[in-house]
Design an enzyme around this catalytic site. Sequence first.
Site, PDB file in Angstrom:
ATOM      1  N   GLU A   1      30.879  45.743  10.829  1.00 21.19           N
ATOM      2  CA  GLU A   1      32.079  46.264  11.483  1.00 21.19           C
ATOM      3  C   GLU A   1      32.545  45.348  12.611  1.00 21.19           C
ATOM      4  OE1 GLU A   1      33.541  50.725  12.455  1.00 21.19           O
ATOM      5  OE2 GLU A   1      31.728  50.097  13.512  1.00 21.19           O
TER       6      GLU A   1
ATOM      7  N   GLY B   1      24.566  50.417  18.942  1.00 22.75           N
ATOM      8  CA  GLY B   1      23.609  51.510  18.841  1.00 22.75           C
ATOM      9  C   GLY B   1      23.200  51.776  17.413  1.00 22.75           C
ATOM     10  N   ALA B   2      24.184  51.861  16.530  1.00 21.49           N
ATOM     11  CA  ALA B   2      23.912  52.156  15.117  1.00 21.49           C
ATOM     12  C   ALA B   2      25.187  51.938  14.323  1.00 21.49           C
ATOM     13  CB  ALA B   2      23.410  53.595  14.954  1.00 21.49           C
TER      14      ALA B   2
ATOM     15  N   ASN C   1      26.650  53.013   7.742  1.00 17.36           N
ATOM     16  CA  ASN C   1      26.679  52.639   6.334  1.00 17.36           C
ATOM     17  C   ASN C   1      26.211  53.822   5.479  1.00 17.36           C
ATOM     18  OD1 ASN C   1      26.979  49.904   7.406  1.00 17.36           O
ATOM     19  ND2 ASN C   1      24.778  49.986   7.730  1.00 17.36           N
TER      20      ASN C   1
ATOM     21  N   HIS D   1      25.636  61.400  15.448  1.00 17.57           N
ATOM     22  CA  HIS D   1      26.908  60.666  15.477  1.00 17.57           C
ATOM     23  C   HIS D   1      27.114  59.922  14.158  1.00 17.57           C
ATOM     24  CE1 HIS D   1      29.832  57.851  17.680  1.00 17.57           C
ATOM     25  NE2 HIS D   1      29.583  57.198  16.545  1.00 17.57           N
ATOM     26  N   GLU D   2      26.086  59.169  13.743  1.00 13.91           N
ATOM     27  CA  GLU D   2      26.219  58.416  12.492  1.00 13.91           C
ATOM     28  C   GLU D   2      26.320  59.342  11.288  1.00 13.91           C
ATOM     29  OE1 GLU D   2      26.873  55.361  12.977  1.00 13.91           O
ATOM     30  OE2 GLU D   2      26.300  55.526  15.073  1.00 13.91           O
TER      31      GLU D   2
ATOM     32  N   HIS E   1      29.756  60.546  10.699  1.00  7.29           N
ATOM     33  CA  HIS E   1      30.568  59.503  10.069  1.00  7.29           C
ATOM     34  C   HIS E   1      30.543  59.588   8.543  1.00  7.29           C
ATOM     35  CE1 HIS E   1      32.188  57.063  13.204  1.00  7.29           C
ATOM     36  NE2 HIS E   1      31.030  56.684  13.712  1.00  7.29           N
TER      37      HIS E   1
ATOM     38  N   GLU F   1      35.619  57.409  15.190  1.00  9.12           N
ATOM     39  CA  GLU F   1      34.722  57.282  16.332  1.00  9.12           C
ATOM     40  C   GLU F   1      34.833  58.453  17.321  1.00  9.12           C
ATOM     41  OE1 GLU F   1      32.322  55.520  16.258  1.00  9.12           O
ATOM     42  OE2 GLU F   1      32.819  53.871  14.913  1.00  9.12           O
TER      43      GLU F   1
END
Length: 861
Positions: free
Chosen positions: A140, A280-281, A284, A314-315, A318, A337
């Site tokens: 990204e 942070g992360a 994918n 958080h991830e 996504h 985000e």
Amino acid sequence: MPGENLSRDEARLRAELLSVDGYEVALDLRSAVGDGPNTDGAASGPRTFRSVTTIRFRSARAGASAFADLLAPSVTSVTLNGEKLDPAVVFDGSRIALDSLAEDNVLVVDAQCAYSRTGEGLHRFVDPEDGEVYLYTQYEPADARRVFANFEQPDLKAPFRFEVTAPEGWTVWSNGAGERSAGDGVWRFAETLPISTYITAVVAGPYHYETDVYRRTGADGTELEIPLGAMCRKALARHFDADDVFLVTKQGLDFFHDRFDYPYPFGKYDQAFVPEYNIGAMENPGCVTFREEFIFRGKVTSASYERRANVILHEMAHMWFGDLVTMEWWDDLWLKESFADFMGSYAMVGATRFTNGWITFANNRKAWAYRADQLPSTHPVTADIRDLEDAKLNFDGITYAKGASVLKQLVAYVGEEAFLEGARRYFKRHAYGNTRLGDLLSVLEETSGRDMADWSRSWLQTSGVNSLTPELTFDASDRITELAVIQDGEQPRPHRVAVGLYRHDGPELVRYARAEVDVTGTRTVVTELAGADRPELVLVNDEDLTYCKIRFDYGSLETLRDSLGDLTDPLARALCWSALWNLTRDALVPARDFIGLVLRFAGRETDIGVLQMLHAWARSALTHYAAPEWRGTGGRLLAEGALKELRLAEPGSQHQLTWARFFASVAESAADLQLLEGLLAGTGRIDGLEVDQELRWAFLEPLAAHGTADESVVAAELARDDTASGKRHQLRCLAARPSAEVKERAWAEVVESDTLSNALAGATIAGFVQAGQRELLAPYTAKYFAAIERVWAERSIQIGMDVVSGLFPMLQGETALKEADTWLATHEDAPPALRRLVLEARDDLARGLRGQVCDAGSAES
């Protein structure tokens, strides 16, 4: 390279022309191990690997021209629709020209791509502890083109099929499930659903891998089973608490399935903790990557576990907001985000043991947003992103934390169920597609019945932060006759706020009245609180419903000066601390007063995350906002206060650990440094304090920075901890030493050379800049401004950002401010992203200087 910085206009035109049906990517990574020549036979230059990409795509117009993206040292062959093209003609280093397209096309690109040492593309890491090699990808916003040829923009989604040839004994992971063929030893992965290039992933190496399974029975009786995996370097396996990672993962999957009513769509769920990670992360799908610092080598506080849980969630958010439904272009980066940042805290509070997550959000995440929103580079949540360099810089406090704060306000505005129902419709309506702002607003209008246009204009399409201040009048009986909320700011916004009234009940400062109100203009009367007894404290934005800077009336501010520690509600206390820090940054409260409040009341802070934030703010207040003539006094007071609280803290507690780290960071006197030396040598002792390896490095850095620990002492510590983490700590300590020769060498290693990896360059920069070494660092002010344009042109954008932001001469006061102004005035044609970084740093410096004037003035009054 002319085509490397893809513009929004180019992307839009390409999306109008092309549709992508699928990718097949074959990578040969056997060159990652050993010290032999590159795969192209060269004995020097970047280490490379073979990448063969087949892209099947359609063109809306036969005979049209387009281009594919690729950043690679060399291209062996390019074949378009069976015709071989000359790489020397069609490839310019970043783009492959595609002319005379048919309606249906097949592009095959065979290239030599370079392993990365900057965390961009396919990063290669050699573990100094055991010599093992580890690979992972990070793309990204646009670094997939460093690994395979593609159309590098988020709205050209397609299914991907990866196959990887890896060294013997390695395991390989990608977005889809995969296995190693017994015949040819190639790892082949299931085709993905349509996703964007920037969220494809490959992780490869001798990783330590643990597994689990998530199971769930749906409302219709169907069984959902998701294989879970978690991995790290073998050298970290003894520290890896995968069980806790899996616990939070399962709690999150339950929470999001309940709220979103859309099953997790990407099959398996692997989580890789990888070395030298820049962020942070990264979300994918099916193969999330995290910085390995989330595996804790020593004792940490609950705040560290909370932070990890927040990032995991958080991830995971996504997977729906960003992966399933993706923004069309980076203007709407907030569509993923901001939502993920909000959902991380929302899910953490609703599903895990970290039920105080909104306190951390109010005190930590919002501080990031408030700073970003007062910079000259501030922008609306929906930003104007002209190109990829703009996009890279827009992963900032506005896109994340302000956007999340705005969504928290939106939930209060439309109601939680209407918000969630809007999300459900959004997923179902746009699954595997791309969206803009209007797509989200339309479903929220449907579910809430509210007109979202005005709300969007106020909150998403304007920049800046408003201040809310209470204004009170009283009658002869000391009752409120009127309480109004005054809104300052360039553009008043609609706020849904709670106003709390607090007074002492014995030794405790507690809330006795509360009212919710819509603040819509410059002055709003809170009629519900008329007639209430005089409060000692009025807290506007109680419970943190909106995004604003809180101000206080005179009486409330005096109460906080005397009784901040008496506030029993931890969220109210956190909000007051945050407001006081904003007042300090705005030069309305002297830095020495803020430091005094920390010294008086931080020892009573129960929330460990808030305490850690107070320590960071106190150090910043001393370094940047305190009058120069008071810094010595302030530093001594902070060290004395920290040591006092360290000795008072419960033995073995996380508060004790937090005060120990803070004490080390502010230690200056000979006695303080002797204590740190004793704790390292084992001759000194504080009951209950376990000085593990990470704490040893924390104690060693100030000793190095004050010249007490020389290179041999640092080398001896590395011998105790000859690991990847130890190497980073070693470089930081070495660069911290107070020597002109040391600084010159550190500067050369980072600015004049590109031999250090991203993580080691970052450690060197962190050690180079020491608050107590202003005179030693003074010569580098002119050097900085002479070098940054060259660094920006020659280095990767990540390293460029690290150098420009990390080495800005923030400690040099007016001298640096004048140099920055001169550079900005004479470099108007410099890359906009570079100018933005300099402008932001210059603004922080000017803000600090205003704070110093305020602080000096308080000594005279």
